[in-house]
Structure formats: C-alpha cells, structure tokens
Design an enzyme around this catalytic site. Sequence first.
Site, short mmCIF file in Angstrom:
data_model
loop_
_atom_site.label_atom_id
_atom_site.label_comp_id
_atom_site.label_asym_id
_atom_site.label_seq_id
_atom_site.Cartn_x
_atom_site.Cartn_y
_atom_site.Cartn_z
N GLU A 60 0.82 -1.20 0.00
CA GLU A 60 0.00 0.00 0.00
C GLU A 60 0.86 1.26 0.00
O GLU A 60 0.56 2.23 -0.70
CB GLU A 60 -0.93 0.01 1.22
CG GLU A 60 -1.91 -1.15 1.27
CD GLU A 60 -1.38 -2.35 2.03
OE1 GLU A 60 -2.20 -3.06 2.64
OE2 GLU A 60 -0.15 -2.58 2.04
N CYS A 87 -2.72 -3.99 7.14
CA CYS A 87 -2.41 -4.23 8.55
C CYS A 87 -2.95 -3.11 9.43
O CYS A 87 -3.18 -1.98 8.98
CB CYS A 87 -0.91 -4.39 8.74
SG CYS A 87 0.07 -2.95 8.26
N CYS A 96 -0.95 0.11 7.65
CA CYS A 96 -1.37 0.54 6.31
C CYS A 96 -2.83 1.00 6.31
O CYS A 96 -3.21 1.85 5.50
CB CYS A 96 -1.18 -0.60 5.32
SG CYS A 96 0.56 -0.95 4.97
N ARG A 198 14.89 -23.88 -3.30
CA ARG A 198 15.43 -23.71 -1.95
C ARG A 198 15.35 -22.26 -1.50
O ARG A 198 15.02 -21.97 -0.34
CB ARG A 198 16.88 -24.19 -1.90
CG ARG A 198 17.07 -25.68 -2.02
CD ARG A 198 18.55 -26.04 -2.11
NE ARG A 198 18.76 -27.48 -2.24
CZ ARG A 198 19.92 -28.04 -2.50
NH1 ARG A 198 21.01 -27.28 -2.69
NH2 ARG A 198 20.03 -29.36 -2.60
N ASP A 214 24.98 -38.75 1.00
CA ASP A 214 25.11 -37.82 -0.14
C ASP A 214 26.11 -36.69 0.07
O ASP A 214 26.54 -36.07 -0.90
CB ASP A 214 23.74 -37.20 -0.46
CG ASP A 214 22.70 -38.23 -0.84
OD1 ASP A 214 23.06 -39.41 -1.00
OD2 ASP A 214 21.52 -37.86 -0.97
N LEU A 218 23.41 -28.23 0.39
CA LEU A 218 22.08 -27.69 0.67
C LEU A 218 22.06 -26.16 0.72
O LEU A 218 21.50 -25.55 1.62
CB LEU A 218 21.52 -28.28 1.97
CG LEU A 218 21.31 -29.79 1.97
CD1 LEU A 218 20.67 -30.23 3.28
CD2 LEU A 218 20.49 -30.25 0.79
N ARG A 221 23.84 -22.04 -4.29
CA ARG A 221 24.99 -21.54 -5.06
C ARG A 221 24.71 -21.46 -6.56
O ARG A 221 25.34 -20.67 -7.27
CB ARG A 221 26.22 -22.40 -4.79
CG ARG A 221 26.08 -23.84 -5.24
CD ARG A 221 27.23 -24.72 -4.72
NE ARG A 221 27.09 -26.11 -5.17
CZ ARG A 221 26.28 -26.99 -4.60
NH1 ARG A 221 25.53 -26.61 -3.56
NH2 ARG A 221 26.21 -28.22 -5.05
N GLY A 281 15.91 -38.84 2.59
CA GLY A 281 15.67 -40.12 1.96
C GLY A 281 14.23 -40.55 2.13
O GLY A 281 13.42 -39.86 2.78
#
Length: 339
Positions: A60, A87, A96, A198, A214, A218, A221, A281
């Site tokens: 707003e 709000c 707002c 992610r 693995d 995580l 990049r 997993g």
Amino acid sequence: MSSQSNLTAVDRKMLERAIKISRLGLSNVAPNPHVGAVIAVGDLIIGEGFHRKCGGPHAEVNAFNSVSKANEKLLEQATIYVTLEPCSHYGKTPPCSLLIIEKGVKRVVVGAVDPNPKVDGGGIEMMCRASINVIVADGEIAQRCRELDPVFMTSFSLKRPFVTLKWAQSNDGYMADKEGHPVKFSTPLTSTIVHQLRSCHQAILTTSSTVIADNPQLDTRLWSGGQSPVKFILDRNGKTSPNANIFTTGSEPIILTASSPAEILQQIYSRNINSVLVETGPTMLNEFIKSGLWDRIRIERAPFDLSQNGGKPAPIPPSLPYEVETIDGREIFYIKNRN
C-alpha cells in the site's frame, strides 16, 4: 461498512492486476506475505505497488508513493485494491489501514482477510470506523487471493511451517542404487531450478543418514542472488560428522533430535520460520506423508530405469498431481495436500 459482495467487472480487473504484481515480491519478503496493491479511479490506474522486501514498505505504501503529484487530487475518488487485508498494528512499519485513512481514500477492496492474530479483521474494522466502504471479495477470485501466499496462510492458520517434500527418482521409482549411493537424476538446468526452490523456503531439513550418504551442501549456489535457507539436520543419535559439507559451507546447521514430524515442525516453527523444504531419503519422506503434515510435493523423474541396480524405493505419491511439466527431459510432478 464491511460487506461480502460480488465485485464489479472493473473491481475484478483491478484485483487481478494486484494479484499479478504481488508475485514480483516472491522470495524476498518472508516471513511476511507477498502483497499487491492497485489504486484506481474507475478503470484508470493511478498507482500500484507490491511488498518488495521484509522490513521494507508494504504494498500500500509503495502504491501511494507511485501516485504522481498531478493525480493526488484523485485519491478521494479512488478505490485501493489490496490482495491481503491492510495491517492495523505497528511493526517494522506503521499500519497501512491508517495510511489509507490519512490519504482520504473512501473505498477499499480486500482480496483476503489476514489470518495473523495481530490483524485478523482489525484493519477492516479500523477503516470501517473511518467511514470507508470496505468490500471483502468472495468467490473464485477471493480463493485465489487466499492461495496467493499459501506459506503465510498455512503458518498462521495451522501454527506450523508450510512443508514442501522434494525428491528425485529414476523412471522405475528408485532414489539410489542398491548400495545406497546417490544417483544423478537431475540435469544442470533442473539442479538450478532446485536451488531456486530452496531460495523460496526459509529452512531446509535433511537427516544424518542423507548427509552421510550424499554429503550435500544444501545451499543456493546455482541460483544467483538466492538466499540460502536455514539448515536443519535431524540427527537423533549424533552420527553427523562435523567435517561434512553441510557444516563447512554457509551458515552452521541446527541439529534436531525430535522423534516425529509434528515435533520437528514445532521446533522449526518456534524459530519464527514459516516454510521448510524437506530433502531427505524415503524413510523420513514417508514419515511426513503418513503424518499428513505436508502441503506440497515436488517429484523429479529421470528418463531411465535402475532396474536390478536400484535401491531405496521412492515414496508412493499420496494423490494425483495437479500439474506435470517437462524440463530438460525430466518430468516434474506437483502434488498438493487437499486434506
């Protein structure tokens, strides 16, 4: 007074525009919702804005700031269309609803009521007391406004983070080879898209078993400018090596020892995190599916079989996908929890 009403054709057009521009704030405003606002006199738009960044001006405010000096005199004739209720409380920015009152706007169309207990109708009530005609949308367009930010809506209505389960598998349904070693199911392009995914979550959850098998980083990049999520490792028996990639790249992960998905989500939610991507997993994925504590599933299926070399069967999808797309030769399935 506030009313439940079918909107005019112009109202729907302007609220559609507010929905469209609200998406420009995606990935940058968490844990706040992404919101769009349009100020119009009839079908003439004189201002519009969206929530750009957490802690920054709300939609707003940006909409009013975009109104030219020449058009400020039109504000008393204007309607402001907002995808989420303005709000009514002081936080990092002033209310707002108060701003709308001060600007002299006499009509407001709200796409969805804010479920945040600090608002939850308070903004509508504040504007109604100032003799502003507030219309709360109904029907299909109201549902679209509510679904515009499922993360925000879920976190306040269910008191837990929005949960996305994500995995990749072979065409015949395996997540690893028979020795438990990871298999490269993604392409460089689909890997980049996963990093984008992610960045759209505040947190990412894995397990000690996944870290051992693995050794993932995580992070985000591969997605330039993407904010890396807070990393959580479920490690009930202290098996994770401090030399694993997840410890040596980016921020320090948080170790959890919870015994169930409900406890895991409670501990994550207590840290003011409203969305989590589960990259584990099949054992933990199945625990979440059985618990019903998930909101969306993303499955990437590679175009090859592992056959007798396959190990770790992927979870069986709990329902049919609502969307399927093909990206770089990989089928991507999206499933929504409708319970």
